[in-house]
Design a protein around this motif. Structure first.
Motif, PDB file in Angstrom:
ATOM      1  N   THR A  81       0.868  -1.200   0.080  1.00  5.93           N
ATOM      2  CA  THR A  81      -0.058   0.231  -0.004  1.00  5.93           C
ATOM      3  C   THR A  81       0.913   1.342  -0.001  1.00  5.93           C
ATOM      4  N   LYS A  82       2.124   1.191   0.419  1.00  3.90           N
ATOM      5  CA  LYS A  82       2.983   2.455   0.374  1.00  3.90           C
ATOM      6  C   LYS A  82       3.458   2.673  -1.032  1.00  3.90           C
ATOM      7  N   LYS A  83       3.214   1.859  -1.991  1.00  2.00           N
ATOM      8  CA  LYS A  83       3.728   2.149  -3.279  1.00  2.00           C
ATOM      9  C   LYS A  83       2.414   2.494  -4.157  1.00  2.00           C
ATOM     10  N   ILE A  84       1.190   2.903  -3.609  1.00  3.11           N
ATOM     11  CA  ILE A  84       0.290   3.188  -4.640  1.00  3.11           C
ATOM     12  C   ILE A  84       0.456   4.630  -5.151  1.00  3.11           C
ATOM     13  N   ILE A  85       0.336   4.371  -6.492  1.00  2.00           N
ATOM     14  CA  ILE A  85       0.591   6.088  -7.109  1.00  2.00           C
ATOM     15  C   ILE A  85      -0.753   6.658  -6.953  1.00  2.00           C
ATOM     16  N   ASP A  86      -2.003   6.099  -7.674  1.00  3.53           N
ATOM     17  CA  ASP A  86      -3.303   6.482  -7.582  1.00  3.53           C
ATOM     18  C   ASP A  86      -4.220   5.363  -7.479  1.00  3.53           C
ATOM     19  N   ILE A  87      -5.397   6.031  -7.077  1.00  2.00           N
ATOM     20  CA  ILE A  87      -6.678   5.092  -7.320  1.00  2.00           C
ATOM     21  C   ILE A  87      -8.119   5.764  -7.978  1.00  2.00           C
ATOM     22  N   ARG A  99     -12.400  -2.707  -0.584  1.00  2.00           N
ATOM     23  CA  ARG A  99     -12.087  -1.468  -0.997  1.00  2.00           C
ATOM     24  C   ARG A  99     -12.081  -0.494   0.312  1.00  2.00           C
ATOM     25  N   THR A 100     -12.947  -0.879   1.189  1.00  2.10           N
ATOM     26  CA  THR A 100     -12.860   0.046   2.481  1.00  2.10           C
ATOM     27  C   THR A 100     -11.876  -0.115   3.101  1.00  2.10           C
ATOM     28  N   GLU A 101     -11.130  -1.335   3.498  1.00  2.30           N
ATOM     29  CA  GLU A 101      -9.809  -1.593   4.102  1.00  2.30           C
ATOM     30  C   GLU A 101      -8.891  -0.731   3.388  1.00  2.30           C
ATOM     31  N   LEU A 102      -8.795  -0.808   2.102  1.00  4.10           N
ATOM     32  CA  LEU A 102      -7.856  -0.086   1.291  1.00  4.10           C
ATOM     33  C   LEU A 102      -8.001   1.280   1.511  1.00  4.10           C
ATOM     34  N   MET A 103      -9.020   1.984   1.771  1.00  2.00           N
ATOM     35  CA  MET A 103      -9.365   3.347   1.860  1.00  2.00           C
ATOM     36  C   MET A 103      -8.783   3.720   3.297  1.00  2.00           C
ATOM     37  N   ASN A 104      -9.253   2.871   4.127  1.00  2.00           N
ATOM     38  CA  ASN A 104      -8.592   3.156   5.666  1.00  2.00           C
ATOM     39  C   ASN A 104      -7.384   3.327   5.833  1.00  2.00           C
ATOM     40  N   ARG A 105      -6.508   2.553   4.809  1.00  2.00           N
ATOM     41  CA  ARG A 105      -5.127   2.686   5.138  1.00  2.00           C
ATOM     42  C   ARG A 105      -4.419   3.857   4.655  1.00  2.00           C
ATOM     43  N   LEU A 106      -5.087   4.543   3.771  1.00  2.00           N
ATOM     44  CA  LEU A 106      -4.452   5.710   2.977  1.00  2.00           C
ATOM     45  C   LEU A 106      -4.579   6.992   4.023  1.00  2.00           C
TER      46      LEU A 106
END
Lengths: 233, 105
Positions: free
Chosen positions: A198-204, A223-230
Motif C-alpha cells: 500500500t505504500k507504493k500506490i500511485i493513484d486510485i 475497498r473499505t480496508e484499502l481506503m482506511n489505509r490511506l
C-alpha cells in the motif's frame, strides 16, 4: 527521521550535514568526531539513522557497531571501498557511501534507509516477523527478496509473480502462503489474485489502483480496508 | 598532473555560497596542519601515524577534485602501512599543488 553523524574528519561531517539539510524530513541530532562519545549518546537517545565512518583512529566504525546493542539503520560513509564486503555482514547497514559523496547517491541511500526504517518501525505494530527478507525457491535456489521492495504479488495459476523494485520473480506457491509471510501494515490483498504494497500506490481510480505501471483491480469487499489505509486529506 | 579545483564543492553547494566559504575555510585551516603532521611522522619513521595523516589528507584531495591523485594517496597510505615510501615524492607533489592552490582561493 532523525540521525547522527560519526566521522573524525570535520570536512566530511560538514558535507554530510549539508546533504542532510537538503532532505525535508531528516533531522541531524548531533555529530561526533569520536565514536566512543557517540556510543554514550546513542545509549541515552532515540536515533533512527547513523552516518558512520569506518576508518577512525582508536575506535573504528566496526568497533562502534560491535559495541552498541539494537543498532538503528546505518549508512556507512568511507573513503575505503575495501570495507564494503565486511560492512554488509551487518544487517543494520542499509548502504555504503564512498567519499567523495555526491547528492544523487546520498539521496538514494536515504531512500533505502527510509524504506527499511518504515518497515522496521511497522514490525513493532504487529507484523509477525522481525526480518525484512523473504527467501523464495526458484530452480532449486533460495533467493533473498527484500520485503519492502515488493510492490505487487499476483496469482498466476500454480505460481505467483512477485514484483519488486529491482526484479520480478515467478515462484511455485500460493497467494495465501505469501500473504501470511508479508507484514499486514505494508501489504493488503485487494483482490483474490493480487496483494499490493500500500505504500507504493500511485493513484486510485474507481475500483482500481495504479502501482508502478500496473493497474490492479480492487474487490468491492476490500475497498473499505484499502481506503482506511490511506492518509486521506 | 591534475590541478585542484572547486567543481565538487560547487556541485554540492548548488549555489549555497555560505557552505562553499565554510568548507574552503575549513580546508585552509586543516590542510596545513595535517600536512605538517604527515611530514613530522614520516621523518620520524612513524609509518602508521603517517598513513593516518595521509588518510585524512586524501579526503581533502577528493574534495578538491583530484581523482587520480586520490587513488595515489590511497596507495601511498597502504604502502606506508607496509613501511614502504615508494610514492612519497608523488604524494608530496600533490601536497605542493594543493598548497599553491590554497593560496589562490
Amino acid at each position: 527521521m532523525n540521525c547522527i553523524i560519526i566521522d573524525d574528519e570535520s570536512a566530511a561531517r560538514m558535507i554530510i550535514r549539508h546533504l542532510c539539510a537538503g532532505v525535508e524530513d531528516l533531522i541531524v541530532l548531533k555529530e561526533f568526531s569520536d565514536a566512543i562519545q557517540a556510543v554514550k549518546y546513542f545509549n541515552l537517545n532515540e536515533v533512527d539513522l547513523i552516518f558512520l565512518d569506518i576508518h577512525m583512529p582508536a575506535f573504528t566504525g566496526f568497533d562502534f557497531l560491535q559495541t552498541i546493542s539494537n543498532p538503528p539503520k546505518i549508512i556507512v560513509t568511507t573513503s575505503d571501498k575495501n570495507f564494503a564486503i565486511d560492512a554488509f555482514e551487518y544487517d543494520c547497514i542499509v548502504d555504503y557511501l564512498v567519499k567523495p559523496i555526491y547528492e544523487e547517491r546520498f539521496l538514494k541511500a536515504i531512500n533505502k534507509a527510509k524504506n527499511v526504517t518504515s518497515f522496521s518501525s511497522s514490525t513493532h505494530d504487529g507484523a509477525d516477523t522481525n526480518d525484512n527478507h523473504l527467501y523464495v525457491n526458484i530452480d532449486r535456489r533460495l533467493i533473498k527478496i527484500d520485503i519492502p521492495s515488493i510492490y505487487l504479488v499476483e496469482a498466476n495459476g500454480d505460481y505467483i509473480n512477485i514484483k519488486t523494485e529491482e526484479k520480478n520473480y515467478t515462484v511455485h506457491s500460493t497467494l495465501k502462503k505469501i500473504e501470511d509471510k508479508l507484514p499486514d501494515v505494508l501489504f493488503l490483498k485487494v483482490h483474490r489474485s493480487y496483494i499490493i504494497n500500500t505504500k507504493k500506490i500511485i493513484d486510485i481510480e474507481g475500483n482500481s489502483v495504479l502501482i508502478k505501471k500496473d493497474v490492479i483491480p480492487v474487490s468491492r469487499s476490500n475497498r473499505t480496508e484499502l481506503m482506511n489505509r490511506l492518509n486521506l486529506l | 598532473m591534475e590541478q585542484p579545483n572547486l567543481l565538487y564543492i560547487k556541485t554540492l553547494s548548488k549555489g549555497d555560497t555560505s557552505f562553499e566559504e565554510k568548507i574552503i575555510k575549513l580546508i585552509k585551516v586543516e590542510f596545513p596542519l595535517e600536512k605538517e603532521k604527515y611530514f613530522d611522522t614520516l621523518s620520524n619513521k612513524k609509518y602508521l601515524k603517517a598513513a593516518e595523516h595521509v588518510h585524512k589528507i586524501s579526503h581533502k584531495i577528493s574534495i578538491l577534485g583530484l581523482k587520480s591523485c586520490y587513488e595515489l594517496a590511497g596507495e601511498h597510505e597502504s604502502n606506508l602501512r607496509e613501511k614502504n615510501e615508494d610514492l612519497k615524492d608523488s604524494f608530496e607533489d600533490i601536497l605542493l599543488a594543493i598548497t599553491n592552490y590554497m593560496n589562490t582561493i
